[in-house]
Design a protein around this motif. Structure first.
Motif: not given
Lengths: 531, 378
Positions: A165, A170-176
């Protein structure tokens, strides 16, 4: 202990075990698959009491044999599962027979099972960044899970790859949150556990793949070949295999081995062909009349090519598959036990039958100068095949296959060999409209070409990729450079590069060129059954 | 135990290690710096594979001491204590924190975060309070059940730095996911770099927004910033610095022809908590990390394939030096000597004005992703 090394060694050994596992001939089945599930899997998984999904997690997934193989490897690697080779074979067979994929469910992604290199996928935007930035689409497209199971897969990712994540994209969005609440439900729709295709296939009578098969194929270095593949069932879904034939240059081909069939149609064979271990990954048609797929060297899966087998006598393909107006040339008709007169269609005369073998008929053919441009049906005695031979006026365009090649640096004393890339030139005539690149172009099939390389862009030119990244030979086979730092390169970079492959076909004193991209990449340190 | 570690270190670092061996044999006493210089003398701290903490004197550019770090190499995170005496190192694949007395390699603090069937990872997040009494990590726990995993909520864990070798959190507070580097401020709060830049009060868990990143509303003409918070930096200028990359669409979103590509940064003054945020430079090449000149907050230096110098008020690149290989990380002493490290087994030393290479420090192993921090030893 160097963790990375041990991980590599473990996974690599497992990948090799896959080949061995599936191909061990004459295995005895001391225990049924269900008994092994109960004895081994229920150490952690539980019986649910629900007959529709009796085992926790396991019963809500369907996979290819390679997919189940990877699951078992993961259970061994992460969860301490110990299986004998026999137990592993039993489980893969049992699970892919009872919780496999139907032929139609695998059709879109067979290239991954076939270890076909150089595939550029067209991925749904919803998966491009969430899944396919690490995996091939085939990796998840060849699985079927309930929504709960797709969600469990997300959870497993978070636990096993906890930094995912934080990756770029990933880190530019709430991946989980997105993975759990948007991606998993979509996967459950697109790759649903409950699917009519599997329900139907599970109940269908499966073909027995016994007999003599007319085979046409291609292997890099050797070229086109024809063969008769003889299969004999030794026990249910197990076959002994013999393959005898010729390469287009007339040299002989022969080998023997064994095959196992999973999910009723997934043919996995291992043969020693002319002293080299090869593997066949084929899909049998639902009626058992044909098998198609790829054959490749076991130790170099990029060294391989398409294979098509037709049960019994049949014309499978012609090499070459085109003849020019007014030209006289040798043509090989690839097919098993072809008997009788050869007819190549209107305007194409069989000057002479040069040879007849069990796997082919070789003729000297001549097209008249006035023969009309277009495809011809071909027959040998009573065996007929439609649209096998093209008569053409001139080569108007050349396309290089694959359009996007991938090679990997290697060797140089390192653990991983170089991964080559094989290119072929496909020629086209312009067709009735006289313009190449339009829908009415006539595909003339593969043609010999002169091969050359050039830098793909300004950066590649500046970094002298042409000098360092590798070379291409007269057969279109690209051999990449050595792995490791190269002090001769800027910043001591390794020999990666971006090149353009150029195929040149001479046509009436003119050169017709086709181009393809070639990425010369770093070694791939982890070998997976499905990349 | 200490003796064995020191001998191993000596074997690895050769001549520099001989110094370490001799130093290690001497019994250190409280307050005795064991031959090292106090008074704010600057020591560079970094970690190399297989897993060693190195203490480098920035006056001689020699390794003074190499301490074996227990466990498998993690990310190489290092956090110096405010008095420069203790180096806290993240180890064991992101799970454990070990504190070393850098004057003798003694382990004075140890926290194993995973427990029972719960694996706890802290990604770069390691900070010490400005008074040195508390240590903070952001914990990302997952629980392994019989046939599945459970993803647990992340939390800020507060440790007492005097808790010794089996330290347990004394307080925990829920925080967002995706938090990487963290830093303590004079306000008593801890900066959390995640979806946005937040500050948490480690006494009561209250969280406030310092500056928005993912939730920064600038309309469709800007893409959401992508901040790569992988290395903790900023002690040379008493700041927290987080670069980001963004795109400005001058045409339709996705029209690359008309787009502008920008480096930006969020920079927090550790004394006041004040934040500057905005675009600082046109994106012309990749920079992994930026640091601020300790004598001029308008001047930044960046490292990756190049070492570069930038005037952020003018949004101009002043100088670029091509490096011999890729480096991830950089730092700077108060006398403005630049150290560029990470990836491989050398630290490249550069002049701040010309950016020319003026020296090199050979390390016994690869730095990989390791931090390169400055301890001001009191």
């Amino acid at each position: 202990m160097n963790n990375n090394k041990s991980k590599y060694a473990l996974l690599n050994a497992s990948a090799l075990a896959l080949v061995g596992t599936m191909l061990t001939p004459g295995a005895t089945w001391a225990m049924g698959g269900e008994a092994v599930v109960k004895e081994k899997c229920l150490a952690c998984h539980t019986q649910t009491g629900n007959p529709d999904k009796p085992y926790s997690r396991i019963s809500e997934q369907r996979k290819t044999p390679e997919g189940w193989q990877m699951t078992l490897q993961r259970m061994e690697h992460l969860n301490g599962l110990h299986l004998t080779s026999e137990e592993k074979q039993t489980l893969i067979k049992y699970l892919s027979d009872t919780q496999g994929l139907a032929p139609s469910e695998t059709a879109k992604y067979r290239y991954a099972l076939e270890q076909k290199p150089n595939i550029v996928e067209d991925v749904d935007p919803a998966y491009v960044e969430m899944c396919a930035r690490c995996h091939s689409n085939a990796r998840f497209g060849l699985q079927r899970r309930t929504e709960d199971e797709w969600k469990e897969l997300v959870t497993t990712h978070m636990a096993v790859h906890p930094t995912l994540e934080l990756h770029a994209l990933s880190r530019d969005r709430r991946w989980y949150d997105i993975a759990l609440n948007e991606t998993a439900p979509k996967l459950a729709m697109d790759y649903a556990f409950n699917d009519a295709a599997w329900a139907k296939w599970e109940k269908a009578a499966k073909p027995v793949l016994n007999g003599s098969w007319s085979v046409s194929g291609f292997m890099p270095e050797k070229g086109d070949y024809s063969a008769v593949l003889t299969t004999a069932q030794t026990s249910k879904d197990n076959y002994s295999v013999t393959m005898v034939g010729h390469y287009a240059d007339g040299s002989e081909l022969s080998g023997t081995g064994s095959a196992k069939v999973f999910s009723g149609f997934e043919w996995r064979a291992g043969l020693t062909l002319d002293g080299v271990r090869v593997r066949q990954v084929l899909a049998a048609s639902e009626d058992g009349s044909m098998m198609t797929g790829r054959m490749y060297q076991s130790a170099h899966d990029e060294v391989g090519g398409e294979l098509k087998a037709v049960n019994g006598t049949g014309i499978v393909a012609l090499t070459p598959s085109a003849i020019k107006q007014g030209q006289q040339t040798k043509i090989t008709i690839k097919g098993g036990y072809l008997k009788g007169a050869v007819k190549l269609g209107k305007g194409v005369q069989v000057v002479k039958v040069l040879s007849r073998d069990a796997d082919r008929v070789v003729v000297l053919a001549k097209a008249s100068g006035s023969a009309s441009v277009g495809m011809r049906d071909v027959s040998v005695g009573s065996t007929k095949a439609k649209a096998q031979l093209a008569v053409y006026d001139k080569v108007a365009a050349v396309q290089v296959s694959p359009m996007h090649g991938l090679a990997r640096i290697g060797g140089n004393g390192g653990k991983l060999p170089k991964v080559k890339s094989t290119f072929r030139a496909i020629a086209f005539a312009a067709g009735p409209d006289g313009k190449p690149g339009t829908d009415d172009d006539l595909n003339l099939g593969y043609m010999p070409a002169n091969w050359s390389l050039k830098p793909q862009n300004e950066v590649a030119a500046e970094d002298k990729d042409l000098e360092f990244a590798g070379t291409i030979d007269s057969k279109g086979i690209f051999t990449p450079g050595d792995t490791g730092l190269n002090p001769k390169r800027r910043m001591s970079a390794n020999n990666v590069g971006m090149l353009t492959v150029v195929a040149t076909v001479k046509e009436g004193g003119k050169a017709v060129e086709g181009e393809a991209d070639l990425l010369v990449a770093v070694p791939s340190y982890i070998k997976r059954a499905i990349q | 135990m200490k003796f064995t570690h020191t001998i191993k270190a000596a074997a690895l670092v050769g001549i520099a290690g001989t110094v370490a061996l001799m130093s290690g044999c001497a019994m250190s006493q409280s307050g005795d710096l064991n031959g090292m210089k106090g008074g704010g003398h600057e020591y560079l701290l970094t970690v190399t594979r297989p897993n060693q903490l190195h203490v480098i004197d920035t006056e001689t550019n020699k390794i003074v001491r190499s301490c074996d770090v227990p466990g498998t190499f993690g990310q190489g995170t290092v956090e110096p204590s405010p008095d420069g005496r203790i180096a806290y190192v993240g180890t064991n694949k992101w799970e454990d924190v070990v504190g070393f007395d850098i004057t003798n390699c003694d382990i004075v603090f140890s926290a194993k975060q995973s427990y029972d069937n719960v694996t706890v990872k802290s990604f770069v997040s390691l900070a010490v309070s400005r008074d040195g009494k508390e240590l903070y990590t952001v914990q990302n726990p997952t629980r392994k059940l019989n046939d599945r995993y459970e993803v647990m909520e992340p939390q800020l864990a507060v440790y007492d730095t005097s808790a010794g070798l089996n330290a347990k959190p004394i307080r925990t507070f829920p925080v967002d996911r995706q938090i990487t580097k963290i830093m303590a401020m004079d306000t008593g709060e801890v900066i959390l770099a995640g979806n946005d830049v937040q500050a948490i009060n480690p006494e009561n868990g209250d969280i406030r927004i310092l500056t928005l990143l993912q939730n920064w509303k600038r309309g469709d003409s800007w893409t959401q910033p992508d901040a790569f918070a992988m290395h903790t930096l900023g002690e040379q200028a008493d700041e927290f610095i987080l670069p980001y990359f963004t795109i400005k669409w001058n045409g339709d979103p996705g029209d690359m022809e008309k787009a502008e590509f920008w480096w930006g940064m969020s920079r927090v003054d550790l004394k006041t908590g004040e934040v500057e945020q905005g675009e600082i430079l046109p994106f012309e090449f990749i920079v992994f990390n930026f640091i601020t000149d300790p004598t001029d907050s308008n001047i930044l230096y960046g490292a990756f394939n190049t070492l570069s110098k930038h005037d952020i008020r003018e949004k101009k690149t002043l100088a670029v030096h091509n490096m011999e290989h890729t480096y991830y990380d950089l730092n700077m002493t108060q006398n403005r000597t630049i150290y560029v490290g990470g990836t491989s087994s050398d630290i490249s030393i550069h002049d701040p004005d010309t950016l020319e290479k003026i020296g090199s420090i050979k390390l016994p192993g690869d730095q990989s992703t390791s931090a390169m921090r400055i301890a001001f030893l009191k």
